[in-house]
Scaffold this motif. Structure first.
Motif, PDB file in Angstrom:
ATOM      1  N   SER A 104      29.090  47.595  26.089  1.00  0.00           N
ATOM      2  CA  SER A 104      28.851  46.622  25.021  1.00  0.00           C
ATOM      3  C   SER A 104      29.597  45.325  25.306  1.00  0.00           C
ATOM      4  O   SER A 104      29.085  44.228  25.026  1.00  0.00           O
ATOM      5  CB  SER A 104      29.273  47.190  23.656  1.00  0.00           C
ATOM      6  N   THR A 134      22.011  48.150  13.568  1.00  0.00           N
ATOM      7  CA  THR A 134      23.390  48.628  13.449  1.00  0.00           C
ATOM      8  C   THR A 134      23.537  49.572  12.263  1.00  0.00           C
ATOM      9  O   THR A 134      24.150  50.644  12.368  1.00  0.00           O
ATOM     10  CB  THR A 134      24.351  47.432  13.296  1.00  0.00           C
ATOM     11  N   ALA A 165      30.744  46.957  15.553  1.00  0.00           N
ATOM     12  CA  ALA A 165      30.006  48.223  15.553  1.00  0.00           C
ATOM     13  C   ALA A 165      29.660  48.667  16.973  1.00  0.00           C
ATOM     14  O   ALA A 165      29.749  49.860  17.301  1.00  0.00           O
ATOM     15  CB  ALA A 165      28.732  48.090  14.722  1.00  0.00           C
ATOM     16  N   ALA A 166      29.275  47.725  17.831  1.00  0.00           N
ATOM     17  CA  ALA A 166      28.961  48.069  19.222  1.00  0.00           C
ATOM     18  C   ALA A 166      30.199  48.618  19.921  1.00  0.00           C
ATOM     19  O   ALA A 166      30.130  49.603  20.671  1.00  0.00           O
ATOM     20  CB  ALA A 166      28.433  46.843  19.958  1.00  0.00           C
ATOM     21  N   THR A 200      19.553  42.401  14.311  1.00  0.00           N
ATOM     22  CA  THR A 200      20.402  43.436  14.903  1.00  0.00           C
ATOM     23  C   THR A 200      21.175  44.204  13.841  1.00  0.00           C
ATOM     24  O   THR A 200      21.432  45.407  13.998  1.00  0.00           O
ATOM     25  CB  THR A 200      21.396  42.811  15.908  1.00  0.00           C
ATOM     26  N   ARG A 213      21.127  42.340  20.207  1.00  0.00           N
ATOM     27  CA  ARG A 213      21.675  41.095  19.653  1.00  0.00           C
ATOM     28  C   ARG A 213      21.869  40.029  20.719  1.00  0.00           C
ATOM     29  O   ARG A 213      21.686  38.839  20.445  1.00  0.00           O
ATOM     30  CB  ARG A 213      23.009  41.345  18.944  1.00  0.00           C
ATOM     31  N   GLU A 250      24.014  53.996  21.958  1.00  0.00           N
ATOM     32  CA  GLU A 250      23.949  53.197  20.735  1.00  0.00           C
ATOM     33  C   GLU A 250      24.703  51.878  20.910  1.00  0.00           C
ATOM     34  O   GLU A 250      24.253  50.816  20.460  1.00  0.00           O
ATOM     35  CB  GLU A 250      24.529  53.976  19.550  1.00  0.00           C
ATOM     36  N   SER A 251      25.849  51.948  21.585  1.00  0.00           N
ATOM     37  CA  SER A 251      26.636  50.745  21.861  1.00  0.00           C
ATOM     38  C   SER A 251      25.819  49.758  22.690  1.00  0.00           C
ATOM     39  O   SER A 251      25.769  48.554  22.397  1.00  0.00           O
ATOM     40  CB  SER A 251      27.923  51.128  22.603  1.00  0.00           C
ATOM     41  N   ASN A 266      28.213  43.276  13.866  1.00  0.00           N
ATOM     42  CA  ASN A 266      27.475  43.819  15.011  1.00  0.00           C
ATOM     43  C   ASN A 266      28.382  44.032  16.222  1.00  0.00           C
ATOM     44  O   ASN A 266      28.294  45.065  16.901  1.00  0.00           O
ATOM     45  CB  ASN A 266      26.333  42.875  15.392  1.00  0.00           C
ATOM     46  N   ILE A 295      22.848  48.137  20.566  1.00  0.00           N
ATOM     47  CA  ILE A 295      23.265  47.065  19.654  1.00  0.00           C
ATOM     48  C   ILE A 295      23.570  45.792  20.437  1.00  0.00           C
ATOM     49  O   ILE A 295      23.105  44.698  20.092  1.00  0.00           O
ATOM     50  CB  ILE A 295      24.504  47.498  18.836  1.00  0.00           C
TER      51      ILE A 295
END
Length: 442
Positions: free
Chosen positions: A236, A425, A369-370, A421, A389, A381-382, A366, A385
């Motif tokens: 990320s 998230t 969260a990443a 995004t 974005r 998931e990382s 965002n 995101i």
């Protein structure tokens, strides 16, 4: 227990935000001094070259944050030797990548400048800046790796001090090389290149004093798997930096078509001020990562989630502050970097700053969260995101909105991408809470 978590949280966050603000001064100082000394042409050349710096920085952050995250988890689980191997692999991979970039800088910096859209005198300036920055690539990458490991090894103050010392030295050297020494854009690049060298010197105190809980261990043995694991946990951070490079390149090419070199110079002002905002969000995400990884490694997933919630709330509040500040002080902020008093430049940058900074309301959440998903071994998931974005959404909106609203559409692409995004998230966080955190109720 909650008081202890709060104390550690604010300690790590404050130190890392200060450190990342210092790092953002690398380029911000270049922008200020180049605007005063070399005018709009210098700003254009710098803005074209900055995309390559973002890639270098992103590679270092990926190996550093990914390796340090795995190191923190290994240490929490009592696997000291495995943690040492993670450090060795991160360092070896960093040096290898840095040397490749150094060779590219020596052999092809002018060609890279042309690929970025530079022509004539601006291509010469851009190529000179790129060559110097790429020669120092091994130092940039190793500095990012050691900063992350030293921070996760229980020395966030030294990590912050190294970042700030390198940045302040860059500011001083920028002035010396550009004004008394009259070294042009090469001087600005040289000042930036010296910064990580100075930072590494300070970080070496961690080893000299014997504070380090990690040492060099043979990186051989399942090398490919370890590099892949490290990269997945730090992906990320790399995507965030890579997206900055991709966005800079695409935005520069679109703006060259719509508003020429003056438009690119205006975007340089907006983009470099945006670096400061992003550095704060990065500081929050990196500051929370050691605690999240430690709690996760110890099986304390509820505490890990609680740290993320605090970080996300803080990032959201900071994002609102930055958006409000961009509206309140637009003229003053643009004027700092408009040394020639160019009226067209000021007008383009004025609206650009206001529209672009609307995106920082959701951007902080965002980014945090990443980083959280990477810290709890949710690499896919990382990556999703960060990629949506930083690459997919913003490029889609840049082309689509610029076709409809020209320059205003380019500025609005960033907030549109961040809002889109945020929906993704929220979906990932809801899924993770249901599957891994059934006991976390709010």
């Amino acid at each position: 227990m909650q008081k202890q978590i709060s104390k550690e949280f604010y300690k790590y966050i404050s130190l890392n935000v200060l450190g990342m603000l210092g790092l953002s001064c690398y380029i911000l100082a270049d922008t200020f001094f180049i605007s005063k000394r070399l005018g709009a042409d210098g700003l254009t050349a710098l803005n074209l070259a900055i995309s390559v710096y973002s890639i270098i920085n992103g590679l270092g952050l990926m190996l550093g944050i990914g390796g340090a995250t795995r190191f923190a988890i290994c240490r929490a689980q009592g696997e000291k030797e495995k943690g040492n191997q993670v450090f060795a692999v991160s360092a070896a991979a960093g040096m290898a990548v840095g040397i490749v970039l150094l060779i590219i800088g020596l052999a092809g910096s002018d060609a890279v400048a042309g690929m970025l859209g530079a022509e004539g005198n601006i291509q010469t300036m851009t190529g000179g800046y790129l060559k110097t920055i790429l020669v120092f690539a091994p130092f940039f990458i190793m500095n990012n790796i050691l900063i992350a490991f030293v921070r996760n090894d229980g020395s966030p103050r030294l990590s912050m001090a190294a970042m700030l010392t390198g940045s302040f030295s860059n500011i001083v050297l920028d002035y010396v090389f550009l004004f008394p020494c009259n070294m042009g854009i090469f001087g600005a690049a040289l000042a930036t290149g010296f910064a990580p060298v100075i930072s590494l010197g300070l970080l070496s105190l961690h080893f000299i004093r014997g504070k380090n809980q990690f040492t060099w261990s043979s990186p051989m043995g399942a090398l490919y798997c370890r590099v892949r694991d490290i990269c997945s946990l730090g992906i990320s951070a790399f995507i965030n930096e890579l997206s900055s490079a991709v966005v800079l390149i695409v935005f520069n090419l679109l703006i060259l078509h719509l508003a020429g070199n003056t438009g690119v110079a205006a975007y340089g002002i907006v983009a470099n001020l945006a670096l400061v905002a992003v550095s704060v969000f990065t500081g929050i995400s990196q500051g929370s990562q050691p605690l999240i990884s430690r709690f996760y490694g110890e099986g304390r997933k509820k505490e890990s989630a609680a740290v993320f919630v605090r970080a996300a709330i803080l990032a959201g509040a900071v994002g609102i502050f930055f958006s409000a500040a961009a509206f309140a002080f637009t003229t003053n902020l643009v004027g700092i970097f408009n040394g020639e008093g160019n009226r067209e430049l000021a007008e383009i940058a004025f609206w650009g700053l206001r529209l672009y900074f609307l995106g920082f309301c959701p951007a902080g959440v965002n980014i945090v969260a990443a980083a959280y998903m990477g810290a709890v071994e949710k690499g896919r998931e990382s990556f999703a995101i960060a990629f949506v974005r930083g690459v997919a959404a913003i490029l889609f909106f840049a082309f689509f909105l610029s076709f409809i609203w020209k320059m205003d559409g380019i500025w609005l692409a960033f907030p549109a991408a961040e809002i889109s995004t945020l929906l993704l998230t929220a979906r990932f966080l809801k899924r993770y809470k249901k599957t891994a955190l059934p006991s976390v109720e709010k």
